[in-house]
Design an enzyme around this catalytic site. Structure first.
Site, PDB file in Angstrom:
ATOM      1  N   SER A   1       0.897  -1.215  -0.033  1.00 47.16           N
ATOM      2  CA  SER A   1      -0.145  -0.173  -0.109  1.00 47.16           C
ATOM      3  C   SER A   1       0.984   1.117  -0.001  1.00 47.16           C
ATOM      4  O   SER A   1       2.060   1.253   0.363  1.00 47.16           O
ATOM      5  CB  SER A   1      -0.721   0.153   1.374  1.00 47.16           C
ATOM      6  OG  SER A   1      -1.674  -1.277   1.035  1.00 47.16           O
TER       7      SER A   1
HETATM    8  N1  SAH Z   1      -0.684  -4.944   3.928  1.00 48.91           N
HETATM    9  C1  SAH Z   1       0.310  -5.312   2.792  1.00 48.91           C
HETATM   10  C2  SAH Z   1      -0.446  -4.985   1.436  1.00 48.91           C
HETATM   11  C3  SAH Z   1      -1.751  -5.894   1.077  1.00 48.91           C
HETATM   12  S1  SAH Z   1      -2.288  -6.113  -0.655  1.00 48.91           S
HETATM   13  C4  SAH Z   1       1.570  -4.843   2.745  1.00 48.91           C
HETATM   14  O1  SAH Z   1       1.876  -4.146   3.768  1.00 48.91           O
HETATM   15  O2  SAH Z   1       2.221  -4.951   1.830  1.00 48.91           O
HETATM   16  C5  SAH Z   1      -3.649  -7.178  -0.090  1.00 48.91           C
HETATM   17  C6  SAH Z   1      -3.332  -8.612   0.393  1.00 48.91           C
HETATM   18  O3  SAH Z   1      -4.388  -9.117   0.760  1.00 48.91           O
HETATM   19  C7  SAH Z   1      -2.728  -9.628  -0.727  1.00 48.91           C
HETATM   20  O4  SAH Z   1      -1.284  -9.989  -0.587  1.00 48.91           O
HETATM   21  C8  SAH Z   1      -3.674 -10.768  -0.857  1.00 48.91           C
HETATM   22  O5  SAH Z   1      -3.161 -11.994  -1.402  1.00 48.91           O
HETATM   23  C9  SAH Z   1      -4.541 -10.472   0.431  1.00 48.91           C
HETATM   24  N2  SAH Z   1      -5.778 -11.078   0.266  1.00 48.91           N
HETATM   25  C10 SAH Z   1      -6.761 -11.002  -0.392  1.00 48.91           C
HETATM   26  N3  SAH Z   1      -7.705 -11.818  -0.145  1.00 48.91           N
HETATM   27  C11 SAH Z   1      -7.471 -12.381   1.148  1.00 48.91           C
HETATM   28  C12 SAH Z   1      -7.886 -13.062   1.962  1.00 48.91           C
HETATM   29  N4  SAH Z   1      -9.428 -13.404   1.844  1.00 48.91           N
HETATM   30  N5  SAH Z   1      -7.535 -13.442   3.238  1.00 48.91           N
HETATM   31  C13 SAH Z   1      -6.345 -13.245   3.151  1.00 48.91           C
HETATM   32  N6  SAH Z   1      -5.425 -12.381   2.538  1.00 48.91           N
HETATM   33  C14 SAH Z   1      -6.045 -11.810   1.247  1.00 48.91           C
END
Ligand code: SAH
Length: 218
Positions: free
Chosen positions: A65
């Site tokens: 993000s």
């Molecule tokens: N917080 C992260 C950015 C997140 S991007 C950082 O600091 O880099 C969103 C993430 O959510 C992705 O890695 C994706 O794989 C995950 N995601 C999406 N759906 C999900 C679910 N149902 N359970 C767990 N993770 C999920």
């Protein structure tokens, strides 16, 4: 000038120009944003852009993000230091590391094993150890360690996943982007006498929260 010095300067500039200047004022949040080395959480090809004012690709169609978004979401959680925190969407592990510096323990879930493993290596490299990495569908929460004092969802959700809200402590705070697949509103959901008290902040855009209580896979 060496590269470390460049990164340190870029990080200081990031905090001042992107985060403080836009109104994030909690000194503890600002201190952690100054401390955690974001360039260690982005793929090598993007390291030079690690402190830019935008999200960056981390593989598997996912992103780390935007720094400002990380700071705002963290500030909205109002952590004091004693909390057990659940993060859904480990991604690069950067946000989880910021949370781990501000809380007692962080449980962070991702559905993509390779991202979770890489994130674990990233946090190890930073010497951050008060977190647990779990590969699972986060839309069901992680009942094994519930309830949580704070919950952060870093992927865009169609609605607040009920199992996740159930796992929030009474008086606890959840920060979650809710909306359609193209645009969401950042919300704070508090649990008051078992009910949701919702505050809406600003428009944002996250990758999809994909799972049983989220979006279906496309
Ligand atoms: N917080 C992260 C950015 C997140 S991007 C950082 O600091 O880099 C969103 C993430 O959510 C992705 O890695 C994706 O794989 C995950 N995601 C999406 N759906 C999900 C679910 N149902 N359970 C767990 N993770 C999920």
């Amino acid at each position: 000038m060496n590269q470390k010095h460049d990164f340190d300067l870029a990080r200081e500039r990031m905090v001042r120009q992107q985060i403080e200047a836009r109104g994030v004022s909690n000194p503890v949040v600002l201190a952690v944003m100054r401390e955690v080395q974001r360039h260690l959480f982005v793929p090598e090809a993007y390291q030079a852009r690690a402190y830019d004012d935008c999200p960056l690709p981390i593989g598997h169609g996912q992103t780390i993000s935007q720094p400002y978004m990380v700071a705002v979401m963290t500030e909205l959680l109002k952590l004091k230091g004693h909390e057990k925190v659940l993060e859904l969407g480990t991604g690069s592990g950067y946000q989880a590391s910021i949370l781990a510096r501000l809380a007692r323990w962080v449980y962070t879930l991702d559905r993509i094993p390779e991202l979770s493993e890489k994130a674990h290596r990233n946090t190890d490299a930073c010497g951050i150890t008060n977190l647990t990495f779990i590969v699972a569908d986060g839309t069901k929460g992680w009942p094994n360690e519930a309830p949580y004092d704070a919950i952060l969802i870093t992927a865009g959700a169609p609605t607040v996943p009920e199992p996740v809200f159930d796992q929030l402590s009474e008086g606890g705070r959840m920060v979650i982007p809710v909306g359609d697949r193209f645009s969401q509103t950042l919300r704070v959901v508090q649990k008051k006498q078992g009910l949701k008290k919702v505050e809406s902040y600003f428009e944002c855009r996250f990758v999809d929260l994909v799972g049983e209580h989220g979006w279906s896979e496309t």
